[in-house]
Design a protein around this motif. Sequence first.
Motif, PDB file in Angstrom:
ATOM      1  N   VAL A 111     -15.245 -10.904   6.699  1.00 41.42           N
ATOM      2  CA  VAL A 111     -13.815 -10.608   6.706  1.00 41.42           C
ATOM      3  C   VAL A 111     -13.382 -10.212   8.117  1.00 41.42           C
ATOM      4  O   VAL A 111     -12.365 -10.687   8.623  1.00 41.42           O
ATOM      5  CB  VAL A 111     -13.457  -9.506   5.680  1.00 41.42           C
ATOM      6  N   ARG A 112     -14.174  -9.368   8.770  1.00 42.45           N
ATOM      7  CA  ARG A 112     -13.854  -8.960  10.150  1.00 42.45           C
ATOM      8  C   ARG A 112     -13.735 -10.179  11.071  1.00 42.45           C
ATOM      9  O   ARG A 112     -12.835 -10.263  11.893  1.00 42.45           O
ATOM     10  CB  ARG A 112     -14.932  -8.034  10.706  1.00 42.45           C
ATOM     11  N   GLU A 113     -14.668 -11.114  10.940  1.00 45.99           N
ATOM     12  CA  GLU A 113     -14.648 -12.307  11.786  1.00 45.99           C
ATOM     13  C   GLU A 113     -13.416 -13.172  11.514  1.00 45.99           C
ATOM     14  O   GLU A 113     -12.841 -13.738  12.439  1.00 45.99           O
ATOM     15  CB  GLU A 113     -15.927 -13.120  11.608  1.00 45.99           C
ATOM     16  N   LEU A 114     -13.023 -13.280  10.253  1.00 44.35           N
ATOM     17  CA  LEU A 114     -11.816 -14.038   9.931  1.00 44.35           C
ATOM     18  C   LEU A 114     -10.596 -13.382  10.585  1.00 44.35           C
ATOM     19  O   LEU A 114      -9.772 -14.064  11.185  1.00 44.35           O
ATOM     20  CB  LEU A 114     -11.614 -14.127   8.420  1.00 44.35           C
ATOM     21  N   VAL A 115     -10.506 -12.064  10.481  1.00 39.60           N
ATOM     22  CA  VAL A 115      -9.372 -11.352  11.079  1.00 39.60           C
ATOM     23  C   VAL A 115      -9.387 -11.536  12.592  1.00 39.60           C
ATOM     24  O   VAL A 115      -8.360 -11.863  13.198  1.00 39.60           O
ATOM     25  CB  VAL A 115      -9.395  -9.860  10.680  1.00 39.60           C
ATOM     26  N   ARG A 116     -10.549 -11.361  13.209  1.00 43.85           N
ATOM     27  CA  ARG A 116     -10.656 -11.538  14.678  1.00 43.85           C
ATOM     28  C   ARG A 116     -10.348 -12.981  15.075  1.00 43.85           C
ATOM     29  O   ARG A 116      -9.623 -13.232  16.036  1.00 43.85           O
ATOM     30  CB  ARG A 116     -12.059 -11.177  15.159  1.00 43.85           C
ATOM     31  N   GLY A 117     -10.924 -13.917  14.347  1.00 45.28           N
ATOM     32  CA  GLY A 117     -10.761 -15.329  14.676  1.00 45.28           C
ATOM     33  C   GLY A 117      -9.338 -15.830  14.504  1.00 45.28           C
ATOM     34  O   GLY A 117      -8.963 -16.859  15.085  1.00 45.28           O
ATOM     35  N   SER A 118      -8.554 -15.100  13.730  1.00 44.22           N
ATOM     36  CA  SER A 118      -7.157 -15.486  13.537  1.00 44.22           C
ATOM     37  C   SER A 118      -6.241 -14.710  14.476  1.00 44.22           C
ATOM     38  O   SER A 118      -5.014 -14.800  14.337  1.00 44.22           O
ATOM     39  CB  SER A 118      -6.729 -15.225  12.090  1.00 44.22           C
ATOM     40  N   ALA A 119      -6.834 -13.984  15.410  1.00 42.93           N
ATOM     41  CA  ALA A 119      -6.073 -13.128  16.329  1.00 42.93           C
ATOM     42  C   ALA A 119      -5.157 -12.179  15.550  1.00 42.93           C
ATOM     43  O   ALA A 119      -4.028 -11.924  15.939  1.00 42.93           O
ATOM     44  CB  ALA A 119      -5.274 -13.978  17.324  1.00 42.93           C
ATOM     45  N   GLY A 120      -5.673 -11.685  14.433  1.00 41.22           N
ATOM     46  CA  GLY A 120      -4.932 -10.731  13.630  1.00 41.22           C
ATOM     47  C   GLY A 120      -3.928 -11.343  12.680  1.00 41.22           C
ATOM     48  O   GLY A 120      -3.303 -10.637  11.889  1.00 41.22           O
ATOM     49  N   ARG A 121      -3.766 -12.648  12.720  1.00 39.74           N
ATOM     50  CA  ARG A 121      -2.764 -13.303  11.876  1.00 39.74           C
ATOM     51  C   ARG A 121      -3.203 -13.416  10.415  1.00 39.74           C
ATOM     52  O   ARG A 121      -2.397 -13.783   9.551  1.00 39.74           O
ATOM     53  CB  ARG A 121      -2.410 -14.693  12.401  1.00 39.74           C
ATOM     54  N   ALA A 122      -4.456 -13.100  10.146  1.00 34.00           N
ATOM     55  CA  ALA A 122      -4.921 -13.123   8.753  1.00 34.00           C
ATOM     56  C   ALA A 122      -4.137 -12.128   7.903  1.00 34.00           C
ATOM     57  O   ALA A 122      -4.091 -12.258   6.683  1.00 34.00           O
ATOM     58  CB  ALA A 122      -6.416 -12.823   8.681  1.00 34.00           C
ATOM     59  N   VAL A 123      -3.494 -11.183   8.542  1.00 37.61           N
ATOM     60  CA  VAL A 123      -2.653 -10.226   7.820  1.00 37.61           C
ATOM     61  C   VAL A 123      -1.556 -10.958   7.043  1.00 37.61           C
ATOM     62  O   VAL A 123      -1.043 -10.451   6.044  1.00 37.61           O
ATOM     63  CB  VAL A 123      -2.075  -9.164   8.785  1.00 37.61           C
ATOM     64  N   ARG A 124      -1.223 -12.159   7.470  1.00 33.82           N
ATOM     65  CA  ARG A 124      -0.167 -12.947   6.824  1.00 33.82           C
ATOM     66  C   ARG A 124      -0.663 -13.702   5.584  1.00 33.82           C
ATOM     67  O   ARG A 124       0.143 -14.299   4.872  1.00 33.82           O
ATOM     68  CB  ARG A 124       0.445 -13.903   7.831  1.00 33.82           C
ATOM     69  N   LEU A 125      -1.948 -13.689   5.335  1.00 33.53           N
ATOM     70  CA  LEU A 125      -2.471 -14.315   4.121  1.00 33.53           C
ATOM     71  C   LEU A 125      -1.925 -13.568   2.905  1.00 33.53           C
ATOM     72  O   LEU A 125      -1.686 -12.360   2.963  1.00 33.53           O
ATOM     73  CB  LEU A 125      -3.997 -14.254   4.091  1.00 33.53           C
TER      74      LEU A 125
END
Length: 120
Positions: free
Chosen positions: A50-64
Amino acid sequence: MSEDGRIFREAWIAGVRKHFPGEPKDSYVTPWEETPAWEREAAAVVCGQVRELVRGSAGRAVRLSREQKGQFVAVCWTAQMYRHFEEPKPGYVAGWDQLPGWQRETDADIFEAVEQSMGG
């Protein structure tokens, strides 16, 4: 690694207590210190994913959506079940649509707890 696993486990327990209808099985709310080693390892790996997904999305995973967040946790957890068990129980590897509502909500809570632990 153990800190990641603890974040996952504590979020799981909180989610179960919040969303599970009735009284959960003891194994669902076993404290971190008493959780089996394989499960601690799996929790740490999924938290890291999960951390890697958040980092890899430059924090945009918050929009999921909450559903997308929960699905990600569920898929990562399913992969861990295949890693740790040659023939996992069907319930351990059930698809998103087969998971009970309380588990889907708890998986989404886990994703959000990891995000929050990152300062997000």
